[in-house]
Scaffold this active site. Structure first.
Site, PDB file in Angstrom:
ATOM      1  N   ARG A  46       0.829  -1.262   0.059  1.00  0.00           N
ATOM      2  CA  ARG A  46      -0.227   0.083   0.088  1.00  0.00           C
ATOM      3  C   ARG A  46       0.931   1.136  -0.081  1.00  0.00           C
ATOM      4  O   ARG A  46       0.668   2.164  -0.565  1.00  0.00           O
ATOM      5  CB  ARG A  46      -0.857   0.105   1.189  1.00  0.00           C
ATOM      6  CG  ARG A  46      -1.596   1.426   1.325  1.00  0.00           C
ATOM      7  CD  ARG A  46      -2.871   1.314   2.253  1.00  0.00           C
ATOM      8  NE  ARG A  46      -2.774   0.720   3.659  1.00  0.00           N
ATOM      9  CZ  ARG A  46      -2.058   1.072   4.507  1.00  0.00           C
ATOM     10  NH1 ARG A  46      -1.410   2.258   4.688  1.00  0.00           N
ATOM     11  NH2 ARG A  46      -1.849   0.295   5.745  1.00  0.00           N
ATOM     12  N   TYR A  98     -16.672  15.596 -16.656  1.00  0.00           N
ATOM     13  CA  TYR A  98     -17.080  14.218 -16.741  1.00  0.00           C
ATOM     14  C   TYR A  98     -18.104  14.090 -15.594  1.00  0.00           C
ATOM     15  O   TYR A  98     -17.867  14.585 -14.538  1.00  0.00           O
ATOM     16  CB  TYR A  98     -15.826  13.574 -16.476  1.00  0.00           C
ATOM     17  CG  TYR A  98     -16.210  12.038 -15.977  1.00  0.00           C
ATOM     18  CD1 TYR A  98     -16.842  11.102 -16.854  1.00  0.00           C
ATOM     19  CD2 TYR A  98     -15.733  11.552 -15.024  1.00  0.00           C
ATOM     20  CE1 TYR A  98     -16.986   9.924 -16.689  1.00  0.00           C
ATOM     21  CE2 TYR A  98     -15.982  10.181 -14.507  1.00  0.00           C
ATOM     22  CZ  TYR A  98     -16.713   9.522 -15.335  1.00  0.00           C
ATOM     23  OH  TYR A  98     -17.100   8.281 -14.977  1.00  0.00           O
ATOM     24  N   ASP A 170      -7.486  18.042 -15.614  1.00  0.00           N
ATOM     25  CA  ASP A 170      -7.896  16.596 -16.143  1.00  0.00           C
ATOM     26  C   ASP A 170      -7.412  16.551 -17.430  1.00  0.00           C
ATOM     27  O   ASP A 170      -8.221  17.140 -18.071  1.00  0.00           O
ATOM     28  CB  ASP A 170      -9.526  16.521 -15.779  1.00  0.00           C
ATOM     29  CG  ASP A 170      -9.558  15.080 -16.061  1.00  0.00           C
ATOM     30  OD1 ASP A 170      -9.158  14.206 -16.904  1.00  0.00           O
ATOM     31  OD2 ASP A 170     -10.699  14.488 -15.476  1.00  0.00           O
ATOM     32  N   LYS A 195      -8.336   5.214 -19.936  1.00  0.00           N
ATOM     33  CA  LYS A 195      -8.554   5.494 -21.398  1.00  0.00           C
ATOM     34  C   LYS A 195      -7.264   5.417 -22.413  1.00  0.00           C
ATOM     35  O   LYS A 195      -6.624   4.390 -22.312  1.00  0.00           O
ATOM     36  CB  LYS A 195      -9.010   6.944 -21.227  1.00  0.00           C
ATOM     37  CG  LYS A 195     -10.154   7.241 -20.448  1.00  0.00           C
ATOM     38  CD  LYS A 195     -11.389   6.649 -20.812  1.00  0.00           C
ATOM     39  CE  LYS A 195     -12.665   6.760 -19.790  1.00  0.00           C
ATOM     40  NZ  LYS A 195     -12.492   6.929 -18.305  1.00  0.00           N
TER      41      LYS A 195
HETATM   42  N1  PLP Z   1     -11.975  12.131 -16.130  1.00  0.00           N
HETATM   43  C1  PLP Z   1     -12.263  11.949 -17.237  1.00  0.00           C
HETATM   44  C2  PLP Z   1     -12.355  13.183 -18.309  1.00  0.00           C
HETATM   45  C3  PLP Z   1     -13.179  10.841 -17.611  1.00  0.00           C
HETATM   46  O1  PLP Z   1     -13.962  10.609 -18.744  1.00  0.00           O
HETATM   47  C4  PLP Z   1     -13.381   9.784 -16.677  1.00  0.00           C
HETATM   48  C5  PLP Z   1     -13.939   8.626 -16.969  1.00  0.00           C
HETATM   49  O2  PLP Z   1     -14.522   8.448 -17.873  1.00  0.00           O
HETATM   50  C6  PLP Z   1     -12.536   9.988 -15.428  1.00  0.00           C
HETATM   51  C7  PLP Z   1     -12.025  11.297 -15.276  1.00  0.00           C
HETATM   52  C8  PLP Z   1     -12.886   8.937 -14.454  1.00  0.00           C
HETATM   53  O3  PLP Z   1     -11.933   7.628 -14.570  1.00  0.00           O
HETATM   54  P1  PLP Z   1     -11.957   6.199 -14.233  1.00  0.00           P
HETATM   55  O4  PLP Z   1     -13.301   6.072 -14.743  1.00  0.00           O
HETATM   56  O5  PLP Z   1     -10.816   5.774 -14.584  1.00  0.00           O
HETATM   57  O6  PLP Z   1     -12.505   6.362 -12.684  1.00  0.00           O
END
Ligand code: PLP
Length: 406
Positions: A46, A98, A170, A195
């Site tokens: 961890r 998101y 992000d 992604k």
């Molecule tokens: N940020 C963006 C722009 C996303 O599209 C997503 C998920 O689709 C996330 C964060 C969250 O990521 P995760 O699904 O890996 O938790």
């Protein structure tokens, strides 16, 4: 070293006696100590694990950060960044966001006494006006998900520095291959590595990279305290996925640009949201601050029924909530990736229900276009034979107005 080369030669400090060419998976929860007092570099996974360290060192190099941290998902990474906030602090976030981040900010952070406000970050003056004495963090996506609005990273970084605000980007939509927000003045960058970075829809992971050692200390503390770091096997899959990042993304972008152009001139499509098109209002700014346009396109079709019909008519583009994989996918954001934004809130935000999001993969682009054009023809057919099944398209809104309004 250019990024393509760096991807093949991770800067690993791993002291592997067998000199394995692929990073070994240290599937061990604990590490033995020579004595109760003498601690080696690792004691408990961890807190730290050699496979994860190899990955985190590579991520720091790619994101140009002082340090980077690998988490069990994008949301785990995002949650950890929000731990920098305390009760009484305020977070300003971009309007197009998101769905999962919207849910975390509006339904979890607010329970902890953190105020959250959403602001149009494409307008720097609007952000400056929105800053209050409690604003401690500004959060953006550029391009945003799913409307692909573009925010000026350097201008906001300057504003944040003036007000001593932590500026977080992000960068999931582009990955460090195409954009390095830390070099443009951001303090923190996050990625859903589920992604593009992992790239094969087989691993959930997240990344936080930071510009300063001071922030690294804090993020590292929370990662250990809360136990949401990436597991060794997933760190290995992540490292393997990274090796092909540049070739995957080059091909995905090439395909996306061709499809964006074809869709843009198709009579069934009302509007294409893709910063790679010269008609996109953020095209020039985006071209200045990044090295690529990504491989996600959003298209508006005039009504939710038409959008659903398109999503359900493609065969190669599979209906999937995620994006960024080598395989092309299609989705209806209002009922899928952004369903965590309640319908009333979607209405308030003017979130378009007729939007289809396409994530373009590495298949032959001719096959992809054949699939999409057949699905678009199916729309024409239903309209001609069973018009009651599809709502009439909304009166066509000028594309420029629609893009700007987003
Ligand atoms: N940020 C963006 C722009 C996303 O599209 C997503 C998920 O689709 C996330 C964060 C969250 O990521 P995760 O699904 O890996 O938790």
């Amino acid at each position: 070293m250019k990024l393509e080369t760096q991807l093949q030669h991770p800067p690993s400090s791993l002291n592997d006696p067998y000199k394995a060419s692929a990073t070994p998976i240290y599937q061990s929860a604990t590490f033995c100590q020579d004595s109760a007092q003498a601690q080696g570099p690792y004691d408990y996974s961890r807190s730290g694990n050699p496979t994860r360290t190899a990955l985190e060192e590579q991520l720091a190099a790619l994101t140009k950060g002082a340090r980077a941290f690998a988490f069990s998902s994008g949301m785990a990474a995002i949650t950890t960044v929000t731990r920098l906030l305390q009760s009484g602090d305020e977070l300003l976030a971009c309007q197009d966001l998101y769905g999962g981040s919207f849910r975390l900010f509006s339904r979890v952070l607010t329970r902890q006494g953190i105020t959250v406000r959403f602001v149009d970050t494409t307008d720097c003056d609007a952000v400056a006006d929105a800053i209050s004495e409690n604003t401690r963090m500004i959060w953006i996506e550029t391009p945003s998900n799913p409307l692909q609005t573009i925010t000026d990273i350097e201008a906001l970084a300057e504003l944040c520095q003036e007000h001593n605000i932590v500026f977080t980007v992000d960068n999931t939509f582009l990955s460090p291959y195409w954009q390095n927000p830390l070099l443009l003045g951001a303090d923190v960058v996050v990625h859903s590595a589920t992604k593009y970075l992992c790239g094969h829809s087989d691993t959930s992971a997240g990344v936080v990279a930071v510009r300063s050692e001071e922030l690294a200390e804090e993020i590292g503390f929370f990662q250990n305290a809360e136990g949401n770091a990436l597991a060794p096997m997933d760190a290995f899959l992540f490292l393997r996925g990274l090796k092909t990042l540049s070739v995957r993304l080059d091909r995905q972008q090439e395909n996306a640009l061709k499809l964006a152009e074809l869709l843009n001139s198709h009579p069934e499509v009302e509007c294409v949201y893709y910063p790679g098109l010269a008609s996109h209002p953020g095209h020039d700014l985006h071209a200045r601050q990044s090295r690529g346009f990504g491989a996600v396109l959003s298209v508006a079709l005039g009504s939710k029924e038409r959008a659903s019909k398109l999503v359900e008519s493609t065969r190669l583009f599979k209906i999937c909530v995620s994006f960024g994989s080598t395989t092309s996918t299609i989705s209806l954001p209002c009922t899928m990736s952004h369903a965590s934004i309640p319908e009333a809130e979607q209405k308030k935000k003017g979130f378009p229900t007729d939007l289809v999001r396409l994530s373009v993969g590495i298949e032959c682009v001719d096959d992809l276009w054949f699939d999409l054009s057949e699905a678009l023809d199916a729309l024409t057919e239903v309209e001609q034979n069973e018009p009651e099944l599809l709502s009439l398209p909304s009166p066509a809104v000028a594309v420029e107005t629609r893009l700007l309004a987003s």
